[in-house]
Design a protein around this motif. Sequence first.
Motif, PDB file in Angstrom:
ATOM      1  N   ALA A  20       3.929   4.917  36.269  1.00  0.00           N
ATOM      2  CA  ALA A  20       2.965   4.538  35.238  1.00  0.00           C
ATOM      3  C   ALA A  20       1.601   5.157  35.539  1.00  0.00           C
ATOM      4  O   ALA A  20       0.940   5.684  34.643  1.00  0.00           O
ATOM      5  CB  ALA A  20       2.863   3.019  35.152  1.00  0.00           C
ATOM      6  N   GLY A  21       1.213   5.119  36.822  1.00  0.00           N
ATOM      7  CA  GLY A  21      -0.066   5.715  37.199  1.00  0.00           C
ATOM      8  C   GLY A  21      -0.111   7.193  36.879  1.00  0.00           C
ATOM      9  O   GLY A  21      -1.087   7.712  36.330  1.00  0.00           O
ATOM     10  N   LEU A  22       0.988   7.877  37.208  1.00  0.00           N
ATOM     11  CA  LEU A  22       1.077   9.318  36.974  1.00  0.00           C
ATOM     12  C   LEU A  22       0.968   9.629  35.478  1.00  0.00           C
ATOM     13  O   LEU A  22       0.288  10.562  35.054  1.00  0.00           O
ATOM     14  CB  LEU A  22       2.430   9.799  37.510  1.00  0.00           C
ATOM     15  CG  LEU A  22       2.547  11.190  38.082  1.00  0.00           C
ATOM     16  CD1 LEU A  22       1.488  11.413  39.126  1.00  0.00           C
ATOM     17  CD2 LEU A  22       3.931  11.357  38.689  1.00  0.00           C
ATOM     18  N   LEU A  23       1.637   8.794  34.676  1.00  0.00           N
ATOM     19  CA  LEU A  23       1.624   9.029  33.233  1.00  0.00           C
ATOM     20  C   LEU A  23       0.224   8.803  32.659  1.00  0.00           C
ATOM     21  O   LEU A  23      -0.259   9.594  31.842  1.00  0.00           O
ATOM     22  CB  LEU A  23       2.627   8.100  32.547  1.00  0.00           C
ATOM     23  CG  LEU A  23       2.912   8.433  31.086  1.00  0.00           C
ATOM     24  CD1 LEU A  23       3.488   9.830  30.961  1.00  0.00           C
ATOM     25  CD2 LEU A  23       3.869   7.428  30.477  1.00  0.00           C
ATOM     26  N   PHE A  24      -0.437   7.735  33.113  1.00  0.00           N
ATOM     27  CA  PHE A  24      -1.789   7.472  32.614  1.00  0.00           C
ATOM     28  C   PHE A  24      -2.741   8.590  33.017  1.00  0.00           C
ATOM     29  O   PHE A  24      -3.607   8.993  32.236  1.00  0.00           O
ATOM     30  CB  PHE A  24      -2.290   6.126  33.122  1.00  0.00           C
ATOM     31  CG  PHE A  24      -1.676   4.944  32.414  1.00  0.00           C
ATOM     32  CD1 PHE A  24      -1.584   4.920  31.037  1.00  0.00           C
ATOM     33  CD2 PHE A  24      -1.196   3.860  33.116  1.00  0.00           C
ATOM     34  CE1 PHE A  24      -1.016   3.844  30.368  1.00  0.00           C
ATOM     35  CE2 PHE A  24      -0.626   2.776  32.467  1.00  0.00           C
ATOM     36  CZ  PHE A  24      -0.532   2.774  31.087  1.00  0.00           C
ATOM     37  N   GLY A  41      -4.809  11.137  30.558  1.00  0.00           N
ATOM     38  CA  GLY A  41      -6.259  11.129  30.607  1.00  0.00           C
ATOM     39  C   GLY A  41      -6.878   9.747  30.635  1.00  0.00           C
ATOM     40  O   GLY A  41      -7.937   9.520  30.054  1.00  0.00           O
ATOM     41  N   TYR A  42      -6.207   8.795  31.265  1.00  0.00           N
ATOM     42  CA  TYR A  42      -6.770   7.448  31.429  1.00  0.00           C
ATOM     43  C   TYR A  42      -6.814   7.094  32.915  1.00  0.00           C
ATOM     44  O   TYR A  42      -5.989   6.299  33.379  1.00  0.00           O
ATOM     45  CB  TYR A  42      -5.926   6.403  30.697  1.00  0.00           C
ATOM     46  CG  TYR A  42      -5.866   6.544  29.204  1.00  0.00           C
ATOM     47  CD1 TYR A  42      -6.820   5.927  28.396  1.00  0.00           C
ATOM     48  CD2 TYR A  42      -4.859   7.278  28.605  1.00  0.00           C
ATOM     49  CE1 TYR A  42      -6.761   6.059  27.019  1.00  0.00           C
ATOM     50  CE2 TYR A  42      -4.792   7.410  27.230  1.00  0.00           C
ATOM     51  CZ  TYR A  42      -5.743   6.802  26.444  1.00  0.00           C
ATOM     52  OH  TYR A  42      -5.686   6.928  25.095  1.00  0.00           O
ATOM     53  N   PRO A  43      -7.732   7.663  33.671  1.00  0.00           N
ATOM     54  CA  PRO A  43      -7.737   7.384  35.119  1.00  0.00           C
ATOM     55  C   PRO A  43      -7.930   5.909  35.443  1.00  0.00           C
ATOM     56  O   PRO A  43      -7.387   5.428  36.441  1.00  0.00           O
ATOM     57  CB  PRO A  43      -8.898   8.232  35.638  1.00  0.00           C
ATOM     58  CG  PRO A  43      -9.662   8.648  34.452  1.00  0.00           C
ATOM     59  CD  PRO A  43      -8.764   8.608  33.269  1.00  0.00           C
ATOM     60  N   ALA A  44      -8.674   5.171  34.594  1.00  0.00           N
ATOM     61  CA  ALA A  44      -8.891   3.756  34.907  1.00  0.00           C
ATOM     62  C   ALA A  44      -7.587   2.979  34.813  1.00  0.00           C
ATOM     63  O   ALA A  44      -7.297   2.110  35.652  1.00  0.00           O
ATOM     64  CB  ALA A  44      -9.937   3.167  33.961  1.00  0.00           C
ATOM     65  N   LEU A  45      -6.770   3.308  33.800  1.00  0.00           N
ATOM     66  CA  LEU A  45      -5.475   2.637  33.689  1.00  0.00           C
ATOM     67  C   LEU A  45      -4.550   3.061  34.821  1.00  0.00           C
ATOM     68  O   LEU A  45      -3.763   2.254  35.338  1.00  0.00           O
ATOM     69  CB  LEU A  45      -4.827   2.960  32.337  1.00  0.00           C
ATOM     70  CG  LEU A  45      -5.578   2.488  31.099  1.00  0.00           C
ATOM     71  CD1 LEU A  45      -4.749   2.728  29.852  1.00  0.00           C
ATOM     72  CD2 LEU A  45      -5.920   1.024  31.223  1.00  0.00           C
ATOM     73  N   ALA A  46      -4.658   4.339  35.212  1.00  0.00           N
ATOM     74  CA  ALA A  46      -3.847   4.801  36.335  1.00  0.00           C
ATOM     75  C   ALA A  46      -4.203   4.016  37.590  1.00  0.00           C
ATOM     76  O   ALA A  46      -3.326   3.640  38.376  1.00  0.00           O
ATOM     77  CB  ALA A  46      -4.077   6.286  36.569  1.00  0.00           C
ATOM     78  N   ALA A  97      -1.318  -2.356  29.121  1.00  0.00           N
ATOM     79  CA  ALA A  97      -2.477  -1.515  28.830  1.00  0.00           C
ATOM     80  C   ALA A  97      -2.092  -0.284  28.023  1.00  0.00           C
ATOM     81  O   ALA A  97      -2.953   0.365  27.431  1.00  0.00           O
ATOM     82  CB  ALA A  97      -3.161  -1.094  30.124  1.00  0.00           C
ATOM     83  N   ALA A  98      -0.788   0.044  27.983  1.00  0.00           N
ATOM     84  CA  ALA A  98      -0.340   1.189  27.180  1.00  0.00           C
ATOM     85  C   ALA A  98      -0.717   0.991  25.718  1.00  0.00           C
ATOM     86  O   ALA A  98      -0.824   1.957  24.970  1.00  0.00           O
ATOM     87  CB  ALA A  98       1.163   1.365  27.315  1.00  0.00           C
ATOM     88  N   PHE A  99      -0.938  -0.269  25.299  1.00  0.00           N
ATOM     89  CA  PHE A  99      -1.305  -0.514  23.908  1.00  0.00           C
ATOM     90  C   PHE A  99      -2.677   0.072  23.578  1.00  0.00           C
ATOM     91  O   PHE A  99      -2.995   0.246  22.413  1.00  0.00           O
ATOM     92  CB  PHE A  99      -1.286  -2.013  23.601  1.00  0.00           C
ATOM     93  CG  PHE A  99       0.095  -2.542  23.370  1.00  0.00           C
ATOM     94  CD1 PHE A  99       0.671  -2.486  22.116  1.00  0.00           C
ATOM     95  CD2 PHE A  99       0.832  -3.069  24.411  1.00  0.00           C
ATOM     96  CE1 PHE A  99       1.954  -2.964  21.896  1.00  0.00           C
ATOM     97  CE2 PHE A  99       2.115  -3.546  24.203  1.00  0.00           C
ATOM     98  CZ  PHE A  99       2.677  -3.490  22.943  1.00  0.00           C
ATOM     99  N   LEU A 131      -0.792  17.184  45.194  1.00  0.00           N
ATOM    100  CA  LEU A 131      -0.612  17.891  43.929  1.00  0.00           C
ATOM    101  C   LEU A 131      -1.571  17.393  42.851  1.00  0.00           C
ATOM    102  O   LEU A 131      -1.779  18.059  41.843  1.00  0.00           O
ATOM    103  CB  LEU A 131       0.833  17.758  43.456  1.00  0.00           C
ATOM    104  CG  LEU A 131       1.859  18.536  44.280  1.00  0.00           C
ATOM    105  CD1 LEU A 131       3.265  18.104  43.934  1.00  0.00           C
ATOM    106  CD2 LEU A 131       1.709  20.032  44.028  1.00  0.00           C
ATOM    107  N   GLY A 132      -2.125  16.201  43.048  1.00  0.00           N
ATOM    108  CA  GLY A 132      -3.081  15.669  42.080  1.00  0.00           C
ATOM    109  C   GLY A 132      -2.472  15.354  40.728  1.00  0.00           C
ATOM    110  O   GLY A 132      -3.107  15.519  39.694  1.00  0.00           O
ATOM    111  N   GLY A 133      -1.235  14.867  40.732  1.00  0.00           N
ATOM    112  CA  GLY A 133      -0.575  14.545  39.474  1.00  0.00           C
ATOM    113  C   GLY A 133       0.081  15.777  38.884  1.00  0.00           C
ATOM    114  O   GLY A 133      -0.010  16.876  39.451  1.00  0.00           O
TER     115      GLY A 133
END
Lengths: 688, 321
Positions: free
Chosen positions: A326-330, A334-339, A421-423, A273-275
């Motif tokens: 958390a990965g899904l939310l990032f 729009g933060y693939p690196a954090l994901a 990293a959410a900060f 589904l790609g997120g």
Amino acid sequence: MILAEALLLGGMVLFVGGMVVAWTRPTAGGVRGSFLLGSLGCAVAAIQAVELLVTGTAPSLAIGFPGTTTGVPLLALSIQEDPLSAFFLLVVAVSGGAVMLASVGYVDRYVHERRGRLAGLCNLFLLSLVLVCTAGTVFLFLVAWEGMTLVSFLLVVHEHHEPENRQAGLRYVIMSHAAATGVIASLLLLAVGTGQAGWGGIAQGTARLSPWVRDGAFLAALGGFGTKAGMVPLHVWLPGAHPAAPSNVSALMSGVMVKMGIFGLLRVVLDLLGGGPSWWAYALLALGALSALVGVLYAIVQHDLKRLLAFHSIENIGIILMGIGAGLLFLNLGYPALAALALAAALLHTWNHALFKSLLFLGAGAAVGSTGTRDLERMGGLIRRMPGVALGFLVGSLAISALPPFNGFVSEWLLFQSFFAAFTTGSAGTEMTFSALAAVLALTSGLAAYCFVKAFGITFLARPRTPEAAKAAPAPRTLVAGMGILALFCLVLGVAPILALDLAGGPLRELTGTTLGTGVPFSVFSSLPGPGSVSLPFAPGLLALLLAGVLVVAWAFWRLRGAPQVAPGPTWDCGMDRPTPRMEYTATGYAQPLTRIFRDFYRPRDHEERRPALQPGWGDLSRIKRWAREIEDPVWRWFYLPLSQGTLHLARRTSRLQSGRIHAYLAYMFTTLVLLLLLVRVVWGGTP
Amino acid sequence: MSLRVVGPMVLLLLEYAFVLAVGPLLLSLGRRVKARSQGRTGSPLLQPYRDLWKLLGKGAIYSDTSSWLTRWAPAVSFAALLAAVPLIPWLVLPAPLGYVGDLIVLVGLLALSRFIVALAALDAGSTFGGMGSSRDMWMGALAEPVFLLVIFAFGGPAGSTQADVIAARGVALGLGYLSPPLLLAVVAYVLLLLVETGRLPVDNPATHLELTMVHEAQTLEYTGRDLALLEWGQGLKLALMLGLLAALAVPWGLATTWGLLFLLAALAVTSLKLLGGHLFVSGLETRLAKWRLFRVPDLTTLAVVLAFGSLALTYVVGGGA
């Protein structure tokens, strides 16, 4: 590459060989050989997985008809590995291989009847697990999935003379099949919607599906795979089924099979589904936090060693789900690196849990096998009877309690970092959410440490509480060897997690499009790679070096001051008379502070047996002869019992339809057919 | 070897010497404050050093119920605390080996130290040991979420969980670092410190009644060198927690450039901060009676609320300039 295919096929052939040997020659030697073949098969499969993860050469095998040429593309069968499958294959193979090696001597000693069947089924179980990982098409995946469920059911009821085990098996098989409905629904929704059978084809087509179909597929996958993983509130089969199975099978189920739920979830939600929308992520985060807390809280109050470990599987699945959420939310923000950071934590924790949970179950198996009981209160002092097993169990306890320098700490640390990293997202809501989740994760790991001091201490330390524990037989050598391999992995992945992160690079790129520490070389002693090209503030290799260095200095100081005079003596206990095993702290007593402050959560039922006071004036305490505390999982009583009673009630109502008259049945069939045709007409507008 | 390698190593050794030396002094200072408030003279300030020296020269008696775990636990627990020393900036910024780990690693090392001691407490099979072990692990579990939230509260504005990065931000901002969220986080941290180091009202380190012991009950079976390591470890842990408070709450005075004068000044300032911090904690202790064990969750819950308050307040007033 021919080599990759040869390795994968070779591994499978070894499993089949193990089955044949066990079933045709169920003697002691045959059974040992069968387990060894299985262990070898795992080793070969692990080599193939590492080859794929490092070099990227994927085996590809089409079985029977290749699908595209036949009229039924959905029935295509093929084996097709991508980095994600290879990573999970590695998880399966390392733990599986060590457990099979450990089983060689274990089964020899403890399970006399039907051991040929046990060995054969274990091989078949591993074969099905390997197929689940490597299946390249929906249909083969579903077949392997069902095979895995059925074989594990047979293994759970292996000791079926115990009514308790039969009941646990029944509960397991019913819940698994209810869950399989979700898995099938989810995958068929996607396959039919995109008209593709292979993972790659489906992944390319899912973006065009309507949000309703995507949401449906997500929910069905969450229910289906979540049940297999042991996610609260779908976990109730797990604490029953894992203790019921023989201990080496528990190690496979809890260490490895449960991870297939995580694999399926990652496959469907992120790969296919790609997120998705942010509520998917919040659902996963909430369910993960709930599973982690409920799992560890119930684990602490168990005094059945294997049940305790089973509840910890629920806890760790919760931790992994938080990472996926958390990965899904990032990704959604729009933060693939954090994901990539969050998913790296989830993937690493998946592997780490597979390692230390198998290790702990093998240790528990040794303790249970030689004392003949699963009750902690009837063990004690085993560290002297089985030092190797005790050391292995200690390593597992340290790892699962997330203590440095072991592997569990690294993956939980990465998860904390991804929460922190959410900060950088600058959104107050996200930051507060992740701070709360960090608090939940910290409480969980603190409670896990509390629980494992209890589990290790009551089982292995102090004096034996029963004559059986005092006479416990030492563990077989292969069992200690199997535990040693797993313990070594726990240490190595704690000191040099960069090795595991390197292997996880492929899956991360597949799931998020990016990976950790892009373009910067990292070594064993450098800081861990972080999102993008930055590094994270933790160098596990250096920390281990520091710990070891300090110990060496302390030891040298010891030597310089001369060897201390060491004398044995009785336990002092503040001058009490020599304490007896009855005066040792019990598992129930150990957990008492927690059951007290969470009384409203646990709702314990205490049983007291009284007798006349020993002497007049001695007061109430001397009248209590026995005292026991019972705590049961409320989910079963308040959710599943009403559900099953409701179902039965409905079934009785429906059974009135069965009149026994043929013409009535014909009428039913005709009505159903008409209704289905109408449905097709309405949904697909006349073009099926 | 070049100065770039030797310099930090010398500095690290200096820090180790400082922390190891200051730990026992902190313990005796606390006892002195309590004694004075009760109208007693109290033992000399150097008494803990004499005790340690005496104990280190003695042999050991091990219960015949105990195993190898008992023999290894004090050393491992002490080593875990020692490994945490470089994670905190004591004298200079950035800390000489600060990149080894951040504050979450510090939490892990403190937990490792606690875990091993709690296991060893069960080893001899004594009832008091089991009781202390159960209570200590229970409190540790309740304190862990507070610790993480406090780290997030301090680290959030600095964008790092590393102590020296947070301290460097404070030094750079000067008095602008002070803010209401910081104050809340500091209060939460002080409550955490009381729980982590076993101070009143949570645990009474001077108690002689076994039933009220928490940490002391775990060391009852230890003698000689092992006991010395455990006692020293208590001082070390106190120094670590106070040193972290000094670095996070009042980071000013840490040297940012290398030089003998700067180092000496930083040494004096850090010593003053530690002693002042402990005088405050001991003063607090003299005003409090020991609470019932089951009121400890009240304290940790309060600390959780304060830390959350600090995080939330950051959005209202900003986390310092």
